[in-house]
Design a protein around this motif. Structure first.
Motif, PDB file in Angstrom:
ATOM      1  N   UNK A 102      12.371  -0.094 -25.873  1.00 49.89           N
ATOM      2  CA  UNK A 102      12.242   0.303 -24.462  1.00 49.89           C
ATOM      3  C   UNK A 102      11.853  -0.914 -23.613  1.00 49.89           C
ATOM      4  N   UNK A 103      10.997  -1.789 -24.159  1.00 48.15           N
ATOM      5  CA  UNK A 103      10.616  -3.010 -23.436  1.00 48.15           C
ATOM      6  C   UNK A 103      11.832  -3.908 -23.209  1.00 48.15           C
ATOM      7  N   UNK A 104      12.704  -4.018 -24.200  1.00 42.58           N
ATOM      8  CA  UNK A 104      13.916  -4.819 -24.050  1.00 42.58           C
ATOM      9  C   UNK A 104      14.860  -4.211 -23.016  1.00 42.58           C
ATOM     10  N   UNK A 105      14.883  -2.890 -22.962  1.00 46.09           N
ATOM     11  CA  UNK A 105      15.716  -2.190 -21.976  1.00 46.09           C
ATOM     12  C   UNK A 105      15.158  -2.353 -20.565  1.00 46.09           C
ATOM     13  N   UNK A 106      13.827  -2.340 -20.450  1.00 43.04           N
ATOM     14  CA  UNK A 106      13.183  -2.250 -19.137  1.00 43.04           C
ATOM     15  C   UNK A 106      13.403  -3.480 -18.268  1.00 43.04           C
ATOM     16  N   UNK A 107      13.470  -4.673 -18.879  1.00 40.17           N
ATOM     17  CA  UNK A 107      13.543  -5.877 -18.043  1.00 40.17           C
ATOM     18  C   UNK A 107      14.306  -6.985 -18.748  1.00 40.17           C
ATOM     19  N   UNK A 108      15.167  -7.668 -18.018  1.00 39.66           N
ATOM     20  CA  UNK A 108      15.956  -8.779 -18.555  1.00 39.66           C
ATOM     21  C   UNK A 108      15.199 -10.077 -18.305  1.00 39.66           C
ATOM     22  N   UNK A 109      14.270 -10.389 -19.219  1.00 34.26           N
ATOM     23  CA  UNK A 109      13.468 -11.614 -19.077  1.00 34.26           C
ATOM     24  C   UNK A 109      12.959 -12.038 -20.440  1.00 34.26           C
TER      25      UNK A 109
END
Length: 458
Positions: A102-109
């Motif tokens: 979910x963290x990888x999905x939430x933000x592209x950084x």
């Protein structure tokens, strides 16, 4: 009489096998789906939905991640044996891995990348050693079917691994891909979301059905024994036989490092070689790169039932089954032969995509994956079965963590080897990997009788 006891009496697989089959299937869907697009996400330009990381750095990050997920089971296994029990550990691990995706999905950084990878690494430490140990507990008193049961379980692993790159590759490279101002933008974040959903489905199934199909197995830490209705701490020292069997696990673990270092090129150097050097055109349609990651699990699902039936037939024969160290040696040699096949493709294409006259036929890479799969079936499920059978009870999950740590060392080594392909060349690196796999396979074959004798020490 419990369902598990009835199954044992009828010489069938315990019903809990199929619950663990489904739980592991969804966890592997999550892992292999995320893994199939990770190297592409890291190396794709920021404007195209990736992070724009240099290939050599990205391969090192990939190798560190795929290595670290196999080191944390040492800690997760120890905590489960002493304090948590297998079942609670599996739930903790599954939850953390879902949050990581979910963290990888939430933000592209890069920050979100490192947070997501950290959660996945820790979560895998709780999940991975305990589900295999839990399966081994189901086969107490049913040893003749243990290797076959683990092979069926392994099929569940690979059923998830087969569908994951297909679906997640489609989501990332097709469905959610778009062209903005003439620039292709990929939907990698939606692939990570699909991985999270798969992990959640597996945990829901496990927690709803565990009491029905597993009973009390895995609820207590392994160091707790029950006598006359009371829980007692088991502090007895290991016997001589238990120490010998522990050494067998450690010795074999050292050997399989070389197998996994070669095998795990699938997600790194083999992916990059496929991308740049393999003809992926099929009747005018270009096959997504990530789809090649489904070849190994496809072959597992196809071949595992036959291999499982073979182990049962041999176990029930007059001569008996092949010793596990011998099976594993055969697996290492087969992996090496897979690289020999691939060398013919590299000899044709060379190491430089800019000067390549002709791309390699995809059958080279397909046959290589087939050979690697056969090697895996002879090594990995029977290795899991062996550890669950001979490990001292109070060290069961810890030693399963040791077994998995071989994959951790191998993945880090694999990442470094993959990085060398960018400078030394594919032919040279693949030749070294294949040669070492065959050499150590022959060495393990020579030591097989000695290791079997150590396993049988009382």
């Amino acid at each position: 009489m419990s369902a598990n006891a009835q199954a044992l009496n009828n010489k069938k697989h315990p019903p809990g096998l199929y619950l663990l089959f489904l739980t592991e299937m969804w966890e592997r869907f999550s892992y292999y789906g995320m893994r199939a697009i990770l190297i592409l996400y890291l190396t794709t330009e920021l404007v195209s939905g990736g992070l724009g990381i240099d290939s050599s750095v990205a391969l090192s990050i990939y190798g560190f991640y795929t290595g670290a997920v196999y080191f944390t089971p040492l800690v997760g296994g120890w905590l489960a044996d002493r304090y948590l029990g297998h079942r609670l550990s599996i739930t903790i691990g599954g939850t953390l891995m879902a949050l990581g995706n979910i963290a990888l999905f939430a933000h592209q950084s890069r920050l979100a990348l490192f947070i997501g990878l950290l959660l996945l690494i820790i979560g895998n430490g709780f999940f991975k050693p305990n589900i295999s140990t839990l399966l081994g507990d189901l086969y107490k008193g049913n040893e003749s079917r243990r290797d076959a049961g683990f092979t069926i379980f392994y099929m569940g692993i690979n059923l998830g691994a087969f569908f994951a790159p297909l679906l997640i590759g489609f989501l990332s490279e097709d469905l959610f891909a778009s062209t903005v101002n003439g620039v292709m933008h990929y939907g990698f974040r939606y692939g990570f979301l699909a991985s999270a959903i798969g992990m959640i489905i597996g945990q829901v199934i496990f927690n709803l059905l565990a009491n029905k199909y597993l009973g009390d197995i895995g609820k207590r830490p392994a160091t707790i024994e029950v006598a006359d209705g009371k829980e007692i701490k088991n502090n007895k020292p290991l016997t001589r036989g238990e120490k010998q069997r522990t050494w067998v696990i450690i010795i074999i673990t050292c050997f399989v490092v070389f197998f996994w270092a070669g095998f795990e090129q699938a997600g790194s150097s083999l992916t990059l070689y496929t991308k740049d050097f393999v003809d992926r055109e099929v009747f005018g349609w270009t096959m997504p790169i990530s789809w090649f990651q489904s070849l190994n699990p496809f072959f597992i699902v196809l071949l595992a039932p036959a291999i499982s039936a073979l182990w049962v037939k041999l176990a029930n024969s007059k001569r008996g089954d092949i010793p596990v160290p011998t099976k594993m040696a055969m697996g290492m040699i087969t992996l090496g032969l897979g690289y020999i096949v691939l060398l013919f493709a590299v000899f044709q294409t060379g190491n430089d995509a800019a000067t390549m006259a002709q791309k390699a036929n995809m059958m080279f890479i397909i046959v290589t994956y087939l050979m690697h799969t056969l090697g895996e079936l002879f090594l990995s499920p029977v290795g899991l079965s062996l550890v669950s059978r001979i490990a001292p009870v109070k060290l069961a999950s810890l030693l399963m963590g040791v077994w998995l740590a071989s994959s951790g060392i191998a993945n880090i080594l694999a990442g470094q080897l993959a990085a060398f392909t960018q400078s030394l060349g594919y032919f040279e690196v693949f030749a070294v990997i294949g040669g070492l796999a065959i050499f150590f396979g022959l060495l393990l074959l020579a030591l097989s009788k000695k290791l079997v004798a150590m396993m049988e020490t009382e």
